[in-house]
Design an enzyme around this catalytic site. Sequence first.
Site, PDB file in Angstrom:
ATOM      1  N   GLY A   8      39.529  48.082  49.411  1.00  0.00           N
ATOM      2  CA  GLY A   8      39.572  46.817  48.670  1.00  0.00           C
ATOM      3  C   GLY A   8      38.284  46.618  47.887  1.00  0.00           C
ATOM      4  O   GLY A   8      37.189  46.746  48.434  1.00  0.00           O
ATOM      5  N   GLY A  10      37.813  43.721  46.118  1.00  0.00           N
ATOM      6  CA  GLY A  10      37.774  42.288  45.797  1.00  0.00           C
ATOM      7  C   GLY A  10      36.437  41.716  46.253  1.00  0.00           C
ATOM      8  O   GLY A  10      35.431  42.442  46.345  1.00  0.00           O
ATOM      9  N   PHE A  11      36.419  40.420  46.569  1.00  0.00           N
ATOM     10  CA  PHE A  11      35.152  39.787  46.946  1.00  0.00           C
ATOM     11  C   PHE A  11      34.544  40.452  48.181  1.00  0.00           C
ATOM     12  O   PHE A  11      33.348  40.733  48.219  1.00  0.00           O
ATOM     13  CB  PHE A  11      35.361  38.297  47.208  1.00  0.00           C
ATOM     14  CG  PHE A  11      35.470  37.498  45.953  1.00  0.00           C
ATOM     15  CD1 PHE A  11      34.349  37.216  45.198  1.00  0.00           C
ATOM     16  CD2 PHE A  11      36.690  37.042  45.503  1.00  0.00           C
ATOM     17  CE1 PHE A  11      34.433  36.491  44.016  1.00  0.00           C
ATOM     18  CE2 PHE A  11      36.794  36.307  44.337  1.00  0.00           C
ATOM     19  CZ  PHE A  11      35.661  36.030  43.588  1.00  0.00           C
ATOM     20  N   GLY A  12      35.376  40.714  49.201  1.00  0.00           N
ATOM     21  CA  GLY A  12      34.859  41.280  50.445  1.00  0.00           C
ATOM     22  C   GLY A  12      34.417  42.726  50.274  1.00  0.00           C
ATOM     23  O   GLY A  12      33.296  43.101  50.638  1.00  0.00           O
ATOM     24  N   VAL A  76      45.989  52.462  49.751  1.00  0.00           N
ATOM     25  CA  VAL A  76      45.969  52.854  51.160  1.00  0.00           C
ATOM     26  C   VAL A  76      47.302  52.465  51.783  1.00  0.00           C
ATOM     27  O   VAL A  76      47.787  51.347  51.602  1.00  0.00           O
ATOM     28  CB  VAL A  76      44.774  52.197  51.887  1.00  0.00           C
ATOM     29  CG1 VAL A  76      44.901  52.347  53.394  1.00  0.00           C
ATOM     30  CG2 VAL A  76      43.478  52.840  51.403  1.00  0.00           C
ATOM     31  N   GLU A 172      44.880  22.862  39.792  1.00  0.00           N
ATOM     32  CA  GLU A 172      44.151  23.355  38.614  1.00  0.00           C
ATOM     33  C   GLU A 172      45.110  23.780  37.511  1.00  0.00           C
ATOM     34  O   GLU A 172      44.892  23.493  36.322  1.00  0.00           O
ATOM     35  CB  GLU A 172      43.224  24.521  39.019  1.00  0.00           C
ATOM     36  CG  GLU A 172      42.103  24.020  39.923  1.00  0.00           C
ATOM     37  CD  GLU A 172      41.054  25.060  40.300  1.00  0.00           C
ATOM     38  OE1 GLU A 172      39.907  24.661  40.537  1.00  0.00           O
ATOM     39  OE2 GLU A 172      41.380  26.247  40.381  1.00  0.00           O
ATOM     40  N   ASP A 301      40.110  37.593  53.426  1.00  0.00           N
ATOM     41  CA  ASP A 301      41.382  36.893  53.621  1.00  0.00           C
ATOM     42  C   ASP A 301      42.300  37.531  54.642  1.00  0.00           C
ATOM     43  O   ASP A 301      43.180  36.874  55.199  1.00  0.00           O
ATOM     44  CB  ASP A 301      42.156  36.858  52.290  1.00  0.00           C
ATOM     45  CG  ASP A 301      41.634  35.792  51.352  1.00  0.00           C
ATOM     46  OD1 ASP A 301      40.636  35.138  51.692  1.00  0.00           O
ATOM     47  OD2 ASP A 301      42.226  35.609  50.274  1.00  0.00           O
ATOM     48  N   ALA A 316      36.476  32.745  48.858  1.00  0.00           N
ATOM     49  CA  ALA A 316      35.591  33.835  48.460  1.00  0.00           C
ATOM     50  C   ALA A 316      34.305  33.869  49.291  1.00  0.00           C
ATOM     51  O   ALA A 316      33.827  34.941  49.672  1.00  0.00           O
ATOM     52  CB  ALA A 316      35.266  33.702  46.977  1.00  0.00           C
ATOM     53  N   GLN A 317      33.745  32.695  49.582  1.00  0.00           N
ATOM     54  CA  GLN A 317      32.485  32.652  50.327  1.00  0.00           C
ATOM     55  C   GLN A 317      32.610  33.275  51.719  1.00  0.00           C
ATOM     56  O   GLN A 317      31.697  33.950  52.188  1.00  0.00           O
ATOM     57  CB  GLN A 317      31.995  31.200  50.449  1.00  0.00           C
ATOM     58  CG  GLN A 317      31.044  30.799  49.345  1.00  0.00           C
ATOM     59  CD  GLN A 317      29.850  31.748  49.222  1.00  0.00           C
ATOM     60  OE1 GLN A 317      29.215  32.115  50.197  1.00  0.00           O
ATOM     61  NE2 GLN A 317      29.578  32.184  48.014  1.00  0.00           N
TER      62      GLN A 317
HETATM   63  C1  LIG Z   1      44.661  31.901  42.104  1.00  0.00           C
HETATM   64  C2  LIG Z   1      43.566  31.904  43.123  1.00  0.00           C
HETATM   65  C3  LIG Z   1      42.504  31.015  43.014  1.00  0.00           C
HETATM   66  C4  LIG Z   1      41.474  31.007  43.949  1.00  0.00           C
HETATM   67  N1  LIG Z   1      40.450  30.119  43.803  1.00  0.00           N
HETATM   68  C5  LIG Z   1      39.413  30.153  44.669  1.00  0.00           C
HETATM   69  C6  LIG Z   1      38.283  29.301  44.493  1.00  0.00           C
HETATM   70  O1  LIG Z   1      38.248  28.514  43.542  1.00  0.00           O
HETATM   71  N2  LIG Z   1      37.264  29.399  45.384  1.00  0.00           N
HETATM   72  C7  LIG Z   1      37.299  30.282  46.430  1.00  0.00           C
HETATM   73  O2  LIG Z   1      36.339  30.355  47.195  1.00  0.00           O
HETATM   74  N3  LIG Z   1      38.345  31.083  46.623  1.00  0.00           N
HETATM   75  C8  LIG Z   1      39.403  31.036  45.780  1.00  0.00           C
HETATM   76  N4  LIG Z   1      40.472  31.872  45.965  1.00  0.00           N
HETATM   77  C9  LIG Z   1      40.507  32.731  47.165  1.00  0.00           C
HETATM   78  C10 LIG Z   1      39.625  33.949  46.980  1.00  0.00           C
HETATM   79  O3  LIG Z   1      39.905  34.583  45.760  1.00  0.00           O
HETATM   80  C11 LIG Z   1      39.860  34.865  48.159  1.00  0.00           C
HETATM   81  O4  LIG Z   1      39.493  34.179  49.329  1.00  0.00           O
HETATM   82  C12 LIG Z   1      39.049  36.138  48.049  1.00  0.00           C
HETATM   83  O5  LIG Z   1      39.443  36.865  46.917  1.00  0.00           O
HETATM   84  C13 LIG Z   1      39.207  36.977  49.306  1.00  0.00           C
HETATM   85  O6  LIG Z   1      38.507  38.173  49.153  1.00  0.00           O
HETATM   86  P1  LIG Z   1      39.093  39.508  49.802  1.00  0.00           P
HETATM   87  O7  LIG Z   1      38.079  40.561  49.527  1.00  0.00           O
HETATM   88  O8  LIG Z   1      39.525  39.257  51.176  1.00  0.00           O
HETATM   89  O9  LIG Z   1      40.440  39.815  48.976  1.00  0.00           O
HETATM   90  P2  LIG Z   1      40.622  40.061  47.434  1.00  0.00           P
HETATM   91  O10 LIG Z   1      39.510  39.515  46.636  1.00  0.00           O
HETATM   92  O11 LIG Z   1      41.990  39.589  47.132  1.00  0.00           O
HETATM   93  O12 LIG Z   1      40.556  41.643  47.290  1.00  0.00           O
HETATM   94  C14 LIG Z   1      41.502  42.479  47.885  1.00  0.00           C
HETATM   95  C15 LIG Z   1      41.421  43.812  47.171  1.00  0.00           C
HETATM   96  O13 LIG Z   1      42.097  44.766  47.940  1.00  0.00           O
HETATM   97  C16 LIG Z   1      42.869  45.583  47.103  1.00  0.00           C
HETATM   98  N5  LIG Z   1      43.968  46.087  47.918  1.00  0.00           N
HETATM   99  C17 LIG Z   1      44.898  45.384  48.592  1.00  0.00           C
HETATM  100  N6  LIG Z   1      45.694  46.187  49.272  1.00  0.00           N
HETATM  101  C18 LIG Z   1      45.285  47.449  49.022  1.00  0.00           C
HETATM  102  C19 LIG Z   1      45.743  48.734  49.438  1.00  0.00           C
HETATM  103  N7  LIG Z   1      46.786  48.888  50.249  1.00  0.00           N
HETATM  104  N8  LIG Z   1      45.079  49.812  48.982  1.00  0.00           N
HETATM  105  C20 LIG Z   1      44.024  49.699  48.136  1.00  0.00           C
HETATM  106  N9  LIG Z   1      43.571  48.516  47.726  1.00  0.00           N
HETATM  107  C21 LIG Z   1      44.188  47.400  48.160  1.00  0.00           C
HETATM  108  C22 LIG Z   1      43.313  44.655  45.998  1.00  0.00           C
HETATM  109  O14 LIG Z   1      43.669  45.375  44.817  1.00  0.00           O
HETATM  110  C23 LIG Z   1      42.084  43.804  45.799  1.00  0.00           C
HETATM  111  O15 LIG Z   1      41.206  44.329  44.844  1.00  0.00           O
HETATM  112  C24 LIG Z   1      41.519  31.908  45.043  1.00  0.00           C
HETATM  113  C25 LIG Z   1      42.574  32.800  45.160  1.00  0.00           C
HETATM  114  C26 LIG Z   1      43.597  32.813  44.208  1.00  0.00           C
HETATM  115  C27 LIG Z   1      44.731  33.801  44.329  1.00  0.00           C
END
Ligand SMILES: Cc1cc2nc3c(=O)[nH]c(=O)nc-3n(C[C@H](O)[C@H](O)[C@H](O)COP(=O)(O)OP(=O)(O)OC[C@H]3O[C@@H](n4cnc5c(N)ncnc54)[C@H](O)[C@@H]3O)c2cc1C
Length: 436
Positions: A8, A10-12, A76, A172, A301, A316-317
């Site tokens: 992943g 994303g943020f994490g 994955v 929003e 998440d 995100a935080q």
């Molecule tokens: C529309 C929307 C608005 C939001 N607004 C806010 C906000 O204003 N403030 C806030 O704090 N949070 C907000 N959030 C929540 C925030 O974006 C999430 O909490 C944050 O992104 C979680 O981070 P993460 O790394 O867990 O997952 P993500 O950032 O979702 O990253 C997951 C990553 O894993 C990858 N992935 C998934 N499955 C696989 C796999 N099987 N193989 C390879 N890669 C994979 C994905 O492509 C992605 O890049 C919002 C979310 C959404 C959807």
Amino acid sequence: MQRIVIVGGGFGGLATAKALKHTSAEIVLIDRTNHHLFQPLLYQVATAVLSPAQIGSPIRGILRGQENTVVILGEVTGVDKDKRCVYVSNTDREHVPVSYDYLVLATGVTHSYFGHNEFEKYAPGLKGLADAVRIRNKILLAFEQAEAEEDPSRHRDLLTFVLVGAGPTGVEMAGAIAVLVRSTLKAEFRRIDPVSARIVLVDMAPRVLGTFAESLSKSAQQQLEKLGVEVRLGHSVDQIDADGVVVGGERIASKAVIWTAGVAPSPAGQWLKVETDRAGRVRVQNDLTVPGHPEIFVVGDTASLDQDGKPLPGVAQVAIQQARYAAKLIHSRVVGTPAPGPFSYFDKGSMAVVGKGFAVLESGKVHVSGVVAWLTWAAVHLQFLAQSSLRVSVFLQWVWTYLTGQRGSRLIVNHHGSEIGRTAAELAIKAAVSGK
Ligand SMILES: Cc1cc2nc3c(=O)[nH]c(=O)nc-3n(C[C@H](O)[C@H](O)[C@H](O)COP(=O)(O)OP(=O)(O)OC[C@H]3O[C@@H](n4cnc5c(N)ncnc54)[C@H](O)[C@@H]3O)c2cc1C
């Protein structure tokens, strides 16, 4: 050299990789997309303020200066805890094992239609860039179809937008559509009045922004109503189909229904075959590892951890702080220094924007709504964009949109257009070959 696999970007995942920059290990970051996405601004792509490239950056580009990190584009599909490997598929290879010494799963969430997957066809959710472009097409097409429609009695149905879910994303989006019709589109149509568009926000909860303080929910609702949004609370959506929705027994005709209600975690819990919470998120220990596997971390998440008797929210935080903690713990193990104490989340607060120049902000005992909260929201979001080029571009776009009402990205793009073209060409060749 030990290998740390991060799934992943994303943020994490990205925060984990960055925090391991100086660790003497091989870091392999795998994501199924080639970009890191700033999800909090997705609604601005869906409502044509920003273009997709303004909120997404290639992961490879972000990490280009990080010598110890390899970025792999792939999906994955599973984890073998005993063999210590993940399985990765891409366009030409399936289930390729990639071994690890440490594994960090940060695979986020996807939409949940609460058991009604049939809703997805009519009510797209907002999670990735493709979703945002699909929703943008839907919104802009509704106005085009209404303008082309000679029968004025059909305009109302074509210009009814229903948002299911009154959390931050629904609020929003509803506010942004209201501003879109009142500013950008107002002067551009002749047969229809875009301002007459009906925007309905529905939720079964008793108030909008249910996770915020009650006073902020109230002021967000008032602001939405000022913008002309109809807020319908306390009713679940019974049905969504091609003609609209049924809410609390009443049918609302609409060609543009948008789902902003629920999310479900990635299948990380199934890959690991470990305990999950009711939503399916992996239950992690207070060092973010999976019980019995000190080498496997789950963050963001897709992880479930309680603090002060309550589950940490999917924001995100939480993902970023957990990622930095996991990286610190892994680093300490790699270099053999004492491990940090248990993870503890520091809540900096939450914000949501409602239309133009108005936001609500809650941070501890501080509750603010209005323009000050909106400016704070803008500053914080700019700061968290992944690259400085995006910060400049988004800032300039916001100033331009604020001053002129013009939106940056109003193209209706049919991403399947070339496919259709190809199919037509293939059919023509087939017909020529068969002599028909
Ligand atoms: C529309 C929307 C608005 C939001 N607004 C806010 C906000 O204003 N403030 C806030 O704090 N949070 C907000 N959030 C929540 C925030 O974006 C999430 O909490 C944050 O992104 C979680 O981070 P993460 O790394 O867990 O997952 P993500 O950032 O979702 O990253 C997951 C990553 O894993 C990858 N992935 C998934 N499955 C696989 C796999 N099987 N193989 C390879 N890669 C994979 C994905 O492509 C992605 O890049 C919002 C979310 C959404 C959807």
